[in-house]
Design a protein around this motif. Structure first.
Motif, PDB file in Angstrom:
ATOM      1  N   VAL A  54     -14.824  16.188 -24.926  1.00 19.70           N
ATOM      2  CA  VAL A  54     -13.421  15.783 -25.092  1.00 19.70           C
ATOM      3  C   VAL A  54     -13.333  14.260 -25.152  1.00 19.70           C
ATOM      4  O   VAL A  54     -12.639  13.692 -26.001  1.00 19.70           O
ATOM      5  CB  VAL A  54     -12.526  16.355 -23.967  1.00 19.70           C
ATOM      6  N   GLN A  55     -14.089  13.599 -24.268  1.00 18.97           N
ATOM      7  CA  GLN A  55     -14.048  12.119 -24.281  1.00 18.97           C
ATOM      8  C   GLN A  55     -14.570  11.568 -25.610  1.00 18.97           C
ATOM      9  O   GLN A  55     -13.995  10.633 -26.175  1.00 18.97           O
ATOM     10  CB  GLN A  55     -14.853  11.567 -23.112  1.00 18.97           C
ATOM     11  N   GLU A  56     -15.638  12.182 -26.112  1.00 17.75           N
ATOM     12  CA  GLU A  56     -16.190  11.718 -27.395  1.00 17.75           C
ATOM     13  C   GLU A  56     -15.192  11.993 -28.525  1.00 17.75           C
ATOM     14  O   GLU A  56     -14.974  11.147 -29.402  1.00 17.75           O
ATOM     15  CB  GLU A  56     -17.524  12.439 -27.671  1.00 17.75           C
ATOM     16  N   PHE A  57     -14.571  13.173 -28.472  1.00 18.15           N
ATOM     17  CA  PHE A  57     -13.566  13.529 -29.484  1.00 18.15           C
ATOM     18  C   PHE A  57     -12.414  12.513 -29.480  1.00 18.15           C
ATOM     19  O   PHE A  57     -11.986  12.041 -30.537  1.00 18.15           O
ATOM     20  CB  PHE A  57     -13.053  14.947 -29.211  1.00 18.15           C
ATOM     21  N   GLU A  58     -11.952  12.162 -28.294  1.00 23.44           N
ATOM     22  CA  GLU A  58     -10.845  11.200 -28.204  1.00 23.44           C
ATOM     23  C   GLU A  58     -11.240   9.844 -28.807  1.00 23.44           C
ATOM     24  O   GLU A  58     -10.470   9.241 -29.547  1.00 23.44           O
ATOM     25  CB  GLU A  58     -10.413  11.019 -26.740  1.00 23.44           C
ATOM     26  N   ARG A  59     -12.457   9.401 -28.503  1.00 23.57           N
ATOM     27  CA  ARG A  59     -12.913   8.116 -29.057  1.00 23.57           C
ATOM     28  C   ARG A  59     -12.992   8.173 -30.577  1.00 23.57           C
ATOM     29  O   ARG A  59     -12.545   7.272 -31.280  1.00 23.57           O
ATOM     30  CB  ARG A  59     -14.301   7.763 -28.501  1.00 23.57           C
ATOM     31  N   ARG A  60     -13.564   9.286 -31.078  1.00 26.61           N
ATOM     32  CA  ARG A  60     -13.759   9.382 -32.532  1.00 26.61           C
ATOM     33  C   ARG A  60     -12.423   9.496 -33.273  1.00 26.61           C
ATOM     34  O   ARG A  60     -12.251   8.930 -34.360  1.00 26.61           O
ATOM     35  CB  ARG A  60     -14.672  10.570 -32.860  1.00 26.61           C
ATOM     36  N   VAL A  61     -11.480  10.238 -32.696  1.00 22.92           N
ATOM     37  CA  VAL A  61     -10.166  10.365 -33.343  1.00 22.92           C
ATOM     38  C   VAL A  61      -9.456   9.012 -33.326  1.00 22.92           C
ATOM     39  O   VAL A  61      -8.886   8.581 -34.340  1.00 22.92           O
ATOM     40  CB  VAL A  61      -9.305  11.463 -32.667  1.00 22.92           C
ATOM     41  N   ASP A  63     -10.804   6.081 -33.260  1.00 26.70           N
ATOM     42  CA  ASP A  63     -11.466   5.224 -34.260  1.00 26.70           C
ATOM     43  C   ASP A  63     -11.013   5.580 -35.667  1.00 26.70           C
ATOM     44  O   ASP A  63     -10.717   4.714 -36.486  1.00 26.70           O
ATOM     45  CB  ASP A  63     -12.998   5.426 -34.216  1.00 26.70           C
ATOM     46  N   HIS A  64     -10.985   6.886 -35.949  1.00 29.69           N
ATOM     47  CA  HIS A  64     -10.609   7.342 -37.290  1.00 29.69           C
ATOM     48  C   HIS A  64      -9.207   6.857 -37.660  1.00 29.69           C
ATOM     49  O   HIS A  64      -8.947   6.493 -38.807  1.00 29.69           O
ATOM     50  CB  HIS A  64     -10.673   8.874 -37.349  1.00 29.69           C
ATOM     51  N   LEU A  65      -8.317   6.848 -36.666  1.00 24.68           N
ATOM     52  CA  LEU A  65      -6.922   6.487 -36.942  1.00 24.68           C
ATOM     53  C   LEU A  65      -6.662   4.995 -36.726  1.00 24.68           C
ATOM     54  O   LEU A  65      -5.567   4.519 -37.034  1.00 24.68           O
ATOM     55  CB  LEU A  65      -5.979   7.307 -36.053  1.00 24.68           C
ATOM     56  N   GLY A  66      -7.631   4.296 -36.170  1.00 28.47           N
ATOM     57  CA  GLY A  66      -7.410   2.880 -35.888  1.00 28.47           C
ATOM     58  C   GLY A  66      -6.320   2.681 -34.857  1.00 28.47           C
ATOM     59  O   GLY A  66      -5.521   1.746 -34.944  1.00 28.47           O
TER      60      GLY A  66
END
Ligand code: T4K
Length: 388
Positions: A54-61, A63-66
């Protein structure tokens, strides 16, 4: 081949497709990568409560959205409810009636009255003038919806909100990876709510998130998502259970790697539909602004008043062929309970909403569609309409 009325399933012929074509057929990323995550989840015995995926998902999302913060949730509806709570909305909040009913329910569920404002016929999103007309002394906020991934009129709504001292947030359930003015949606209003439901072009089975650039708001929502716990035995907010689970984050991570491929497939489908449906009288595909990035997750066809065949007959004909087209978001939230009983005359102020809800057909797209199938779908529509 479908050439004449007698070739249509609605007139007794065999359906064009043996298996149903769905609007909202899930797009899936790499199966092996997902299975590796499942193995890790078993090894770790960490299934929920702010786990590593979940933590990795939050970081990646994020980043994707800036955007600065992504607070992942179990679904988009709970994410809306928590965002509404964290902003302190109460009394009345202005929303479109032309949206999925969750936008209105997320307010009503917590004793806040959704007040429906009409939309712009060209964009299907809130009309700022209509919003202005619905403001009362009880109004505390506006929730714009980026319907079909096309941005609501962000700047005009910001101006209305500033003028009347209202909070502004967005339901961006359709708009993951889309832009407004070249900037990713997720960066507008106080916060924006994403849905990663199975039927969204990017899914985590079920899931959602609130994204924001506001540190304090993000902190509050993180607490509210986990019963308000701010320490082991310490509760500092009324909260709920809005947590995303590890297996959902695993699906989200795998599907995030596939987002560009899915968008490319969706874009090709959109172009194929536009080409194949061109020139049929009384139908047109709603266009996406080529200057913005879009996810093309919804193919929206409007059946205009000059069409010789009524909208619902077109739907019946498609469904007879196993093409499971939908009339999103008919008949409008104001005609669904409890709003129909609460506001029996709301429709009088929502003529555009009703006209659009009566004209839209959503057609299947995504990884499971291709230009050949789209050609057949279009041929059904062409034969039906031109033969009428
Ligand atoms: N705000 C907006 C603007 C929204 O559009 C939504 C959700 C929300 C908020 C709330 O977010 P979530 O709480 O859902 O995260 C579907 C979705 O359930 C809903 O998520 C979505 N909007 C809405 C637009 O569409 P239905 O009633 O159309 O779902 P259903 O069961 O009829 O499925 C649609 C089609 O997809 C069917 O033909 C079957 C197919 N399908 C569905 C699922 C779940 C599959 O092939 N596989 C599947 O796993 O609401």
């Amino acid at each position: 081949p479908i050439r004449q009325q007698a070739d249509l399933a609605i007139n007794g012929a065999a359906p064009a497709f043996d298996d149903p074509l769905h609007v909202g057929r899930p797009n899936m990323g790499d199966r092996d990568a997902f299975m590796r995550h499942v193995g890790d989840i078993f090894d770790r015995r960490w299934l929920s409560n702010d786990g590593p995926l979940v933590q990795e998902f939050e970081r990646r999302v994020a980043d994707h959205l800036g955007v600065k913060h992504c607070v992942a949730m179990c679904n988009g509806t709970i994410a809306l409810e928590i965002a509404i709570r964290a902003l302190g909305l109460e009394g009345e909040v202005i929303v479109p009636a032309y949206t999925f009913v969750a936008t209105a329910h997320a307010l009503q569920w917590q004793g806040i009255t959704p007040v429906f404002a009409d939309i712009d016929p060209a964009t299907h999103t809130l009309s700022p003038d209509a919003v202005r007309k619905m403001i009362t002394p009880r109004t505390t906020g506006i929730i714009g919806v980026h319907l079909w991934g096309r941005a609501a009129p962000v700047e005009a709504l910001e101006a209305v909100a500033a003028e009347h001292d209202l909070q502004l947030m967005f339901d961006a359930a359709h708009a993951f990876s889309c832009t407004h003015g070249g900037r990713k949606i997720g960066n507008f209003g106080r916060c924006e709510v994403m849905s990663f439901h199975a039927t969204k072009f990017f899914n985590s089975f079920e899931g959602g998130a609130v994204v924001t650039n506001d540190d304090e708001l993000a902190r509050t929502m993180r607490l509210m998502r986990n019963f308000g716990f701010s320490g082991l035995d310490q509760v500092s907010y009324p909260g709920t259970n809005g947590k995303m689970i590890e297996i959902a984050a695993a699906m989200g991570l795998v599907n995030l790697d596939a987002v560009d491929d899915v968008i490319a497939a969706n874009r090709a489908n959109y172009r194929a539909y536009r080409e194949a449906l061109a020139g049929i009288p009384g139908v047109r595909v709603v266009e996406y602004d080529e200057r913005e990035r879009n996810n093309f997750q919804y193919i929206i066809m409007e059946v205009t008043p000059d069409c010789p065949v009524p909208r619902d007959t077109v739907i019946d004909a498609l469904r007879a062929e196993n093409i499971l087209a939908r009339r999103y978001f008919w008949p409008g939230c104001h005609k669904m309970e409890p709003y129909r009983s609460l506001f029996p005359h709301a429709g009088l102020l929502l003529p555009v909403t009703e006209a659009v809800a009566d004209s839209v057909i959503v057609l299947p797209t995504g990884q499971t569609m291709d230009p050949h199938k789209i050609g057949v779908v279009a041929q059904v529509i062409r034969t039906l309409v031109q033969g009428a």
